[in-house]
Write a protein that holds these residues in place. Structure first.
Motif, short mmCIF file in Angstrom:
data_model
loop_
_atom_site.label_atom_id
_atom_site.label_comp_id
_atom_site.label_asym_id
_atom_site.label_seq_id
_atom_site.Cartn_x
_atom_site.Cartn_y
_atom_site.Cartn_z
N GLU A 62 0.87 -1.18 0.00
CA GLU A 62 0.00 0.00 0.00
C GLU A 62 0.91 1.24 0.00
O GLU A 62 1.79 1.37 0.85
N ALA A 70 -10.61 6.02 -1.72
CA ALA A 70 -12.05 6.04 -1.99
C ALA A 70 -12.79 5.15 -1.00
O ALA A 70 -13.87 5.51 -0.52
N SER A 71 -12.21 4.01 -0.67
CA SER A 71 -12.94 3.03 0.15
C SER A 71 -13.31 3.59 1.52
O SER A 71 -14.41 3.36 2.00
N MET A 77 -23.13 2.21 0.25
CA MET A 77 -24.41 1.69 -0.26
C MET A 77 -24.19 0.47 -1.14
O MET A 77 -23.26 0.45 -1.95
N TYR A 365 -15.18 2.81 -9.90
CA TYR A 365 -15.95 4.06 -9.94
C TYR A 365 -16.91 4.22 -8.75
O TYR A 365 -16.45 4.32 -7.62
N ARG A 366 -18.22 4.20 -8.98
CA ARG A 366 -19.18 4.49 -7.90
C ARG A 366 -19.54 3.26 -7.07
O ARG A 366 -20.31 3.36 -6.11
N GLY A 368 -17.38 0.37 -5.93
CA GLY A 368 -16.33 -0.55 -5.48
C GLY A 368 -16.67 -1.27 -4.18
O GLY A 368 -16.20 -2.39 -3.97
N LEU A 370 -19.75 -2.15 -3.20
CA LEU A 370 -20.70 -3.18 -3.64
C LEU A 370 -19.98 -4.32 -4.35
O LEU A 370 -20.28 -5.50 -4.13
C1 LIG Z 1 -17.76 10.04 -1.84
C2 LIG Z 1 -17.79 8.61 -2.34
C3 LIG Z 1 -18.90 7.83 -2.06
C4 LIG Z 1 -18.95 6.52 -2.53
N1 LIG Z 1 -20.03 5.73 -2.19
C5 LIG Z 1 -20.06 4.43 -2.58
C6 LIG Z 1 -21.12 3.59 -2.18
O1 LIG Z 1 -22.04 4.02 -1.49
N2 LIG Z 1 -21.12 2.30 -2.59
C7 LIG Z 1 -20.11 1.78 -3.37
O2 LIG Z 1 -20.16 0.60 -3.71
N3 LIG Z 1 -19.06 2.56 -3.74
C8 LIG Z 1 -19.02 3.87 -3.38
N4 LIG Z 1 -17.99 4.66 -3.77
C9 LIG Z 1 -16.98 4.12 -4.68
C10 LIG Z 1 -15.97 3.27 -3.93
O3 LIG Z 1 -15.54 3.97 -2.79
C11 LIG Z 1 -14.79 2.92 -4.84
O4 LIG Z 1 -15.24 2.37 -6.05
C12 LIG Z 1 -13.88 1.91 -4.13
O5 LIG Z 1 -13.58 2.35 -2.83
C13 LIG Z 1 -12.62 1.67 -4.93
O6 LIG Z 1 -11.79 0.86 -4.14
P1 LIG Z 1 -10.26 0.67 -4.49
O7 LIG Z 1 -9.70 -0.28 -3.50
O8 LIG Z 1 -10.16 0.35 -5.94
O9 LIG Z 1 -9.64 2.14 -4.36
P2 LIG Z 1 -9.10 2.92 -3.07
O10 LIG Z 1 -9.95 2.74 -1.90
O11 LIG Z 1 -8.88 4.33 -3.52
O12 LIG Z 1 -7.74 2.21 -2.76
C14 LIG Z 1 -6.65 2.28 -3.64
C15 LIG Z 1 -5.41 2.23 -2.80
O13 LIG Z 1 -4.27 2.10 -3.64
C16 LIG Z 1 -3.23 2.86 -3.08
N5 LIG Z 1 -2.22 3.13 -4.11
C17 LIG Z 1 -2.20 4.10 -5.04
N6 LIG Z 1 -1.13 3.97 -5.81
C18 LIG Z 1 -0.44 2.89 -5.38
C19 LIG Z 1 0.75 2.26 -5.77
N7 LIG Z 1 1.50 2.69 -6.77
N8 LIG Z 1 1.17 1.17 -5.07
C20 LIG Z 1 0.44 0.70 -4.05
N9 LIG Z 1 -0.72 1.29 -3.62
C21 LIG Z 1 -1.15 2.36 -4.29
C22 LIG Z 1 -3.91 4.10 -2.54
O14 LIG Z 1 -3.13 4.73 -1.56
C23 LIG Z 1 -5.19 3.49 -1.98
O15 LIG Z 1 -5.07 3.15 -0.63
C24 LIG Z 1 -17.89 5.99 -3.30
C25 LIG Z 1 -16.76 6.76 -3.55
C26 LIG Z 1 -16.71 8.07 -3.08
C27 LIG Z 1 -15.48 8.89 -3.34
#
Ligand SMILES: Cc1cc2nc3c(=O)[nH]c(=O)nc-3n(C[C@H](O)[C@H](O)[C@H](O)COP(=O)(O)OP(=O)(O)OC[C@H]3O[C@@H](n4cnc5c(N)ncnc54)[C@H](O)[C@@H]3O)c2cc1C
Length: 411
Positions: A62, A70-71, A77, A365-366, A368, A370
């Motif tokens: 990480e 984002a998470s 929801m 996107y919106r 993740g 779920l």
């Molecule tokens: C305001 C808001 C409300 C939302 N509401 C909902 C909802 O109600 N229901 C739903 O299903 N989804 C919702 N989402 C969408 C959801 O949050 C995201 O789709 C999801 O969290 C994506 O998860 P992730 O693990 O891909 O990304 P992230 O949670 O962003 O995690 C990615 C991680 O990768 C790390 N990283 C970056 N670059 C590197 C690298 N080079 N090497 C190692 N690590 C790295 C970052 O530091 C981060 O910790 C919402 C998003 C937002 C912003």
């Protein structure tokens, strides 16, 4: 990469556990992993947990602190119907599949860790504040009812009986009893703990990736700014909005970009609203601690993660209109996260062409939160070399964005 199974006594037959340090081009400090996951948000952590359950030796790097960007910001929801108003396409089916996995997935997570993700099957109300809003609600009612939505179309009086705090401007609503939500930061914390208990190696503050190189017959070397070099059989890119960084070393572009979501919460006591409430301009979700979350903007602001007066102000105005008991009360807090968006709004889940050691699981996107259980299952299948059974898996491959004749190379 063809079977390079040498080295570790823990290697499973048929799996190529990396690898002698020498074969990584003489990088003395290189550490090894069977599966290396880049990114510790919900997608990286749930994929890591799944891979560990399937017997892989997994390390998660990480860049910053675990918990995701984002998470940790999400409203939590789980709304496969409300998020898919158009048609029963592959994305809807992925969302519905993930939602159906959620109760068992969360139960397992909670039993393993003792952490609650606060899953609540509150049901949802898609509220019409204008006659025109009924057009899209009726269109959804027709096709989504055939896919198990269990809808009821409520008139104004029945809506107010079921959700008394809604404004009397509400003309009616589509009620979906099955939609639910979790407390996203707690879910991510539970997923991190589940990884730990399943033996996943968690490396925080690894910094950005400074290089990636394929070592023929051995694996992929990943160089980081803060955690040295790693040699792995397979690398899974789960870096959320930052996932596009890998394009530098790949034969294809990875078109993931950040869309900022500004969101806020009102602290309170008791149950502020009974259901998840959606309108065309905002949504509201009541959490177990009595707070009411209201989201969310969709701004193009690069990698900026701050909130703006305008963004939170707009949510406040809509809250005042839809839920008059909030009138004049400022939100207690506001925050923002970067949604990882692709050009078509669907995630990227699948191997990279010509670099099959590299798997993408990003661009959610919106949705993740779920999509975490389904994505983890798909990643697990890809790592095991199993063909997906649902029939829609190929819809999420990077091939859909590939432009012929623009090949570059890894290593
Ligand atoms: C305001 C808001 C409300 C939302 N509401 C909902 C909802 O109600 N229901 C739903 O299903 N989804 C919702 N989402 C969408 C959801 O949050 C995201 O789709 C999801 O969290 C994506 O998860 P992730 O693990 O891909 O990304 P992230 O949670 O962003 O995690 C990615 C991680 O990768 C790390 N990283 C970056 N670059 C590197 C690298 N080079 N090497 C190692 N690590 C790295 C970052 O530091 C981060 O910790 C919402 C998003 C937002 C912003």
């Amino acid at each position: 990469m063809s079977g390079a199974s040498k080295g570790s006594a823990e290697a499973k037959p048929g799996r190529g556990i990396a690898k002698s340090v020498q074969s990584a081009g003489g990088v003395k400090s290189t550490q090894t992993a069977e599966v290396l996951i880049l990114g510790g948000g919900i997608i990286g952590l749930s994929s890591a947990w799944e891979a560990a359950k399937r017997g892989f030796r997994v390390t998660v790097l990480e860049a910053e602190a675990f918990g995701g960007q984002a998470s940790g910001a999400a409203a939590g929801m789980l709304a496969p119907f409300s998020e898919n108003p158009e048609s029963p396409d592959a994305f809807f089916r992925l969302c519905a599949d993930s939602h159906s996995r959620y109760p068992d997935w969360v139960r397992e997570l909670e039993e393993l860790t003792g952490h609650s993700a606060e899953l609540q099957r509150s049901g949802s109300l898609n509220v019409a504040f204008h006659e025109a809003d009924f057009l899209s609600l009726r269109a959804r009612l027709e096709w989504q009812s055939r896919h198990g939505a269990g809808f009821e179309l409520l008139g104004a009086a029945e809506l107010r009986r079921r959700e008394p705090k809604l404004s009397d401007r509400a003309l009616g609503a589509l009620y979906c009893p099955g939609e639910s939500h979790v407390f996203a930061p707690k879910l991510v914390g539970a997923a991190e703990e589940a990884c730990r208990r399943a033996g996943v190696r968690l490396v925080a503050h690894a910094g950005r990736v400074t290089g990636m190189e394929r070592v023929a017959g051995t694996g992929v070397v990943v160089r980081t700014a803060g955690a040295g070099s790693w040699l792995a059989d397979r690398v899974v890119v789960c870096a959320g909005a930052w996932s596009g960084f890998v394009r530098e070393w790949l034969p294809v572009d990875v078109p993931v970009h950040p869309i900022r979501g500004q969101i806020c919460a009102y602290d309170g006591k008791g149950d502020p609203v009974r259901h998840m409430i959606f309108s065309s301009q905002a949504y509201w979700v009541g959490k177990k601690d009595g707070s009411l979350v209201c989201g969310a903007s969709e701004d193009v602001a690069g990698f900026e993660r701050s909130v703006t007066e305008q963004g939170i102000g707009r949510l406040k105005r809509w809250s005042d209109r839809a839920l008059p008991f909030l009138g004049g009360i400022p939100p207690s807090r506001g925050w923002a996260g970067l949604r990882p968006a692709t050009l078509d709004g669907w995630p990227l889940i699948g191997p990279v062409p010509e670099v099959s050691e590299l798997v993408l699981a990003c661009g959610h996107y919106r949705n993740g939160i779920l999509l975490a259980p389904s994505t983890a299952a798909l990643v697990g299948d890809l790592l095991e070399g199993k063909a997906g059974e649902k029939g829609y898996e190929n819809a999420f491959g990077i091939e859909r964005f590939c432009v012929a004749g623009t090949r570059r190379g890894l290593g």
